[in-house]
Design a protein around this motif. Structure first.
Motif, short mmCIF file in Angstrom:
data_model
loop_
_atom_site.label_atom_id
_atom_site.label_comp_id
_atom_site.label_asym_id
_atom_site.label_seq_id
_atom_site.Cartn_x
_atom_site.Cartn_y
_atom_site.Cartn_z
N SER A 105 0.83 -1.20 0.00
CA SER A 105 0.00 0.00 0.00
C SER A 105 0.86 1.24 0.00
O SER A 105 2.06 1.20 0.27
N ALA A 106 0.22 2.35 -0.34
CA ALA A 106 0.86 3.66 -0.28
C ALA A 106 -0.22 4.67 0.03
O ALA A 106 -1.39 4.31 0.20
N GLY A 107 0.16 5.93 0.12
CA GLY A 107 -0.83 6.95 0.42
C GLY A 107 -0.34 8.33 0.05
O GLY A 107 0.87 8.58 -0.04
N ASP A 108 -1.29 9.22 -0.17
CA ASP A 108 -0.98 10.64 -0.37
C ASP A 108 -1.22 11.34 0.97
O ASP A 108 -2.28 11.18 1.58
N VAL A 109 -0.23 12.10 1.40
CA VAL A 109 -0.28 12.71 2.73
C VAL A 109 -0.32 14.23 2.60
O VAL A 109 0.55 14.82 1.95
N THR A 110 -1.32 14.83 3.21
CA THR A 110 -1.47 16.29 3.20
C THR A 110 -1.08 16.85 4.56
O THR A 110 -1.50 16.33 5.60
N PHE A 111 -0.28 17.91 4.54
CA PHE A 111 0.13 18.59 5.77
C PHE A 111 -0.42 20.02 5.74
O PHE A 111 -0.20 20.76 4.77
N ALA A 112 -1.15 20.38 6.78
CA ALA A 112 -1.70 21.74 6.89
C ALA A 112 -1.34 22.29 8.26
O ALA A 112 -1.98 21.94 9.26
N ALA A 113 -0.29 23.10 8.29
CA ALA A 113 0.24 23.63 9.56
C ALA A 113 0.48 22.50 10.56
O ALA A 113 0.16 22.59 11.74
N THR A 114 1.08 21.42 10.04
CA THR A 114 1.34 20.22 10.86
C THR A 114 2.68 20.37 11.58
O THR A 114 3.71 20.61 10.94
N PRO A 115 2.71 20.24 12.89
CA PRO A 115 3.98 20.38 13.62
C PRO A 115 4.94 19.23 13.32
O PRO A 115 4.54 18.08 13.20
N GLY A 116 6.22 19.59 13.19
CA GLY A 116 7.26 18.59 12.96
C GLY A 116 8.51 18.95 13.73
O GLY A 116 8.76 20.12 14.03
N VAL A 117 9.29 17.91 14.04
CA VAL A 117 10.53 18.11 14.79
C VAL A 117 11.70 17.99 13.82
O VAL A 117 11.86 16.97 13.14
N PRO A 118 12.54 19.03 13.69
CA PRO A 118 13.64 18.97 12.73
C PRO A 118 14.66 17.88 13.06
O PRO A 118 14.96 17.63 14.23
N VAL A 119 15.15 17.24 12.01
CA VAL A 119 16.18 16.21 12.13
C VAL A 119 17.40 16.70 11.35
O VAL A 119 17.32 16.92 10.15
N GLY A 120 18.50 16.88 12.03
CA GLY A 120 19.69 17.40 11.36
C GLY A 120 19.64 18.91 11.24
O GLY A 120 18.73 19.58 11.73
N GLU A 121 20.62 19.45 10.53
CA GLU A 121 20.74 20.90 10.38
C GLU A 121 19.75 21.42 9.35
O GLU A 121 19.60 20.85 8.26
N ILE A 122 19.08 22.49 9.66
CA ILE A 122 18.07 23.07 8.76
C ILE A 122 18.73 23.50 7.45
O ILE A 122 19.76 24.18 7.43
N GLY A 123 18.10 23.11 6.35
CA GLY A 123 18.56 23.52 5.02
C GLY A 123 19.73 22.74 4.47
O GLY A 123 20.20 23.03 3.37
N GLN A 124 20.21 21.71 5.20
CA GLN A 124 21.42 20.99 4.78
C GLN A 124 21.18 19.50 4.53
O GLN A 124 22.12 18.71 4.56
N ALA A 125 19.94 19.12 4.26
CA ALA A 125 19.63 17.69 4.15
C ALA A 125 19.90 17.10 2.77
O ALA A 125 19.88 15.87 2.62
#
Length: 370
Positions: A195-215
């Motif tokens: 299976s798979a899915g389409d995921v929509t994010f609307a002002a969804t909180p997330g925790v950054p992993v690694g350095e911002i902008g350097q992934a």
């Protein structure tokens, strides 16, 4: 050059092979693959207990393998048994976590307690990370995500998502809990199982992993390892299709003799055997070159993907044609292996995409040497 797996890898292959043969026969696989979530959480947990997940990651981050060849042999067994599940997405997500030193999240993945998948592709990306439009915005002390990800593996039944989003000019990754506010999943079953899915994010909180902008570089390396995994899975599927076809040619009779006696079919099978060996060599080369510098690693990965795309189509078509009409039936395992092989050819970029990328990387190499 010694192409043997070594004692430890061979033990892992043998244990996984026995387990899947006993606990996940084809009938059980099909029942799981085309119903409900499209994969078995119980099988995932038991394979994790056998070390299948831990083998994908280095000892320094809590695994006990982590080399490209360790990844290859695990995905070879996944291909032989047509195991469905978020294996490829978890492999990539786990390596991003490992690169960022997120050992706690990775430990739960390795133990089989929590399943984390990568959400990267979008409707307009065409496998190009530069086209990602999902955005991350800083709000107070945290981050929120807005955008839509498509064909996220097992999206409806994962515990957490590692989401690739644009923060400023660069790409960043964010861990998002499946129960987070503003997250909506439209999931569906796939043609080849799972299976798979389409995921929509609307002002969804997330925790950054690694350095911002350097992934970007980390994601590129994770994708290269995923291409190694897909290549080894594809070769295992090809081997299975070839064995099934040889068995059919030896038992199916026409004009009173096995059709495998016909010289035209023998020549076609000989061609298949040669092409499969080419694919195997490309997969081994991709695993070996993964340890090299960036251009060497990326070119070998794209070359392997081009090869398995071309050879995979040939093997699937020839296996079905030599079986005749029965080769298309749902009840015959061969049709499901053929579908999986065709779908592998399109995952993480098809043959045309990787041929163009191989050429571009060669131009980069020539420019660097000039």
């Amino acid at each position: 050059m010694d192409f043997s797996l070594g004692e430890d890898r061979q033990m892992l292959v043998d244990s996984l092979g026995r387990f899947l043969s006993d606990r996940f026969p084809f009938a059980a696989r099909n029942a799981v693959a085309f119903e409900g979530t499209g994969w078995s959480r119980a099988i995932w947990t038991q394979m994790a207990e056998l070390g299948a997940v831990g083998a994908l990651f280095e000892e320094s981050v809590g695994g006990f393998g982590g080399s490209s060849f360790d990844v290859g042999v695990v995905f070879g067994e996944i291909g032989r048994a047509l195991v469905t599940g978020p294996w490829l997405a978890a492999l990539q997500a786990g390596h991003v976590l490992a690169a960022a030193g997120e050992v706690e999240g990775l430990a739960s993945l390795i133990a089989g307690e929590s399943v984390i998948g990568l959400a990267q592709e979008e409707a307009g990306t065409a496998f190009d990370p530069a086209a990602i439009e999902t955005r991350a915005t800083r709000v107070g002390d945290g981050w929120v995500l807005d955008g839509v990800k498509t064909v996220v593996s097992c999206a409806g039944s994962l515990d957490r998502l590692l989401v690739v989003a644009r923060a400023g000019e660069g790409l960043s990754t964010f861990l998002v809990d499946k129960s987070a506010p503003g997250l909506f999943v439209r999931d569906y079953l796939l043609a080849d199982g799972g299976s798979a899915g389409d995921v929509t994010f609307a002002a969804t909180p997330g925790v950054p992993v690694g350095e911002i902008g350097q992934a970007g570089p980390v994601l590129e390396q994770a994708r290269s390892l995923a291409l190694v995994a897909l290549s080894w899975e594809a070769v295992a599927v090809m081997d299975t299709l070839r064995a099934m076809t040889l068995d059919y040619l030896r038992t199916r009779k026409q004009f009173g003799i096995p059709i495998g006696k016909f010289q035209a079919l023998q020549h076609r099978m000989a061609t298949l055997a040669l092409e499969i060996e080419q694919a195997r060599s490309a997969a081994i080369n991709a695993a070996d070159r993964y340890r090299g510098d960036r251009l060497e690693r990326e070119r070998a990965a794209s070359a392997a993907k081009v090869t398995i795309g071309k050879v995979g189509s040939l093997v699937a078509e020839e296996a079905i044609q030599m079986h005749g009409g029965i080769g298309m039936t749902w009840e015959l395992a061969l049709s499901h292996y053929a579908k999986r092989l065709i779908m592998i050819g399109h995952e993480l970029g098809d043959e045309d995409f990787h041929l163009a990328r191989y050429i571009e990387l060669g131009q980069e190499d020539a420019f660097a040497l000039a």
